[in-house]
Design a protein around this motif. Structure first.
Motif, PDB file in Angstrom:
ATOM      1  N   THR A  24       0.843  -1.188   0.000  1.00 26.97           N
ATOM      2  CA  THR A  24       0.000   0.000   0.000  1.00 26.97           C
ATOM      3  C   THR A  24       0.886   1.248   0.000  1.00 26.97           C
ATOM      4  O   THR A  24       2.068   1.182   0.352  1.00 26.97           O
ATOM      5  CB  THR A  24      -0.895   0.042   1.241  1.00 26.97           C
ATOM      6  N   ALA A  25       0.315   2.367  -0.406  1.00 33.63           N
ATOM      7  CA  ALA A  25       1.066   3.623  -0.403  1.00 33.63           C
ATOM      8  C   ALA A  25       1.559   3.934   1.006  1.00 33.63           C
ATOM      9  O   ALA A  25       2.668   4.447   1.199  1.00 33.63           O
ATOM     10  CB  ALA A  25       0.178   4.757  -0.926  1.00 33.63           C
ATOM     11  N   ARG A  26       0.740   3.594   1.991  1.00 26.63           N
ATOM     12  CA  ARG A  26       1.109   3.822   3.391  1.00 26.63           C
ATOM     13  C   ARG A  26       2.367   3.031   3.760  1.00 26.63           C
ATOM     14  O   ARG A  26       3.281   3.547   4.405  1.00 26.63           O
ATOM     15  CB  ARG A  26      -0.071   3.404   4.275  1.00 26.63           C
ATOM     16  N   ARG A  27       2.414   1.767   3.331  1.00 29.57           N
ATOM     17  CA  ARG A  27       3.587   0.944   3.643  1.00 29.57           C
ATOM     18  C   ARG A  27       4.821   1.466   2.931  1.00 29.57           C
ATOM     19  O   ARG A  27       5.929   1.413   3.470  1.00 29.57           O
ATOM     20  CB  ARG A  27       3.333  -0.512   3.251  1.00 29.57           C
ATOM     21  N   LEU A  28       4.630   1.945   1.707  1.00 31.78           N
ATOM     22  CA  LEU A  28       5.755   2.524   0.977  1.00 31.78           C
ATOM     23  C   LEU A  28       6.322   3.708   1.740  1.00 31.78           C
ATOM     24  O   LEU A  28       7.531   3.821   1.955  1.00 31.78           O
ATOM     25  CB  LEU A  28       5.291   2.995  -0.409  1.00 31.78           C
ATOM     26  N   ASP A  29       5.430   4.609   2.152  1.00 30.72           N
ATOM     27  CA  ASP A  29       5.883   5.816   2.838  1.00 30.72           C
ATOM     28  C   ASP A  29       6.516   5.463   4.182  1.00 30.72           C
ATOM     29  O   ASP A  29       7.508   6.074   4.591  1.00 30.72           O
ATOM     30  CB  ASP A  29       4.709   6.779   3.017  1.00 30.72           C
ATOM     31  N   ASP A  30       5.947   4.479   4.862  1.00 28.60           N
ATOM     32  CA  ASP A  30       6.521   4.041   6.130  1.00 28.60           C
ATOM     33  C   ASP A  30       7.945   3.506   5.927  1.00 28.60           C
ATOM     34  O   ASP A  30       8.855   3.789   6.701  1.00 28.60           O
ATOM     35  CB  ASP A  30       5.660   2.948   6.767  1.00 28.60           C
TER      36      ASP A  30
END
Ligand SMILES: [Zn+2]
Length: 84
Positions: A24-30
């Protein structure tokens, strides 16, 4: 998550493609927040996207790119110009 999977997903995101399953985009940013290597990889990929002039890329990709990296790439691509 493995850096290689993150980078595959980052590349897809830059190209405007769907993220790989499970990413997910969230995991990428994390991951980017905690992984300096991937941040640098992402900056280079963005710079390359700008240099290649991908017509499908939204303008904010250019704005996000590291200006110094873009300048360095343009210098190397410029015909008839040699370093040193
Ligand atoms: Zn990483």
């Amino acid at each position: 998550m493995l850096c290689s999977r993150i980078r595959t997903a980052l590349s897809a995101r830059l190209d405007g493609e769907a993220l790989p399953a499970g990413v997910t985009a969230r995991r990428l940013d994390d991951h980017l927040a905690g992984c300096r290597d991937c941040r640098r990889w992402d900056a280079r990929a963005r710079a390359l996207t700008v240099v290649l002039g991908d017509a499908t890329a939204p303008p904010q990709v250019a704005a996000d790119a590291d200006p110094a990296a873009v300048e360095a790439l343009l210098d190397r691509l410029r015909p008839g110009r040699r370093a040193g």
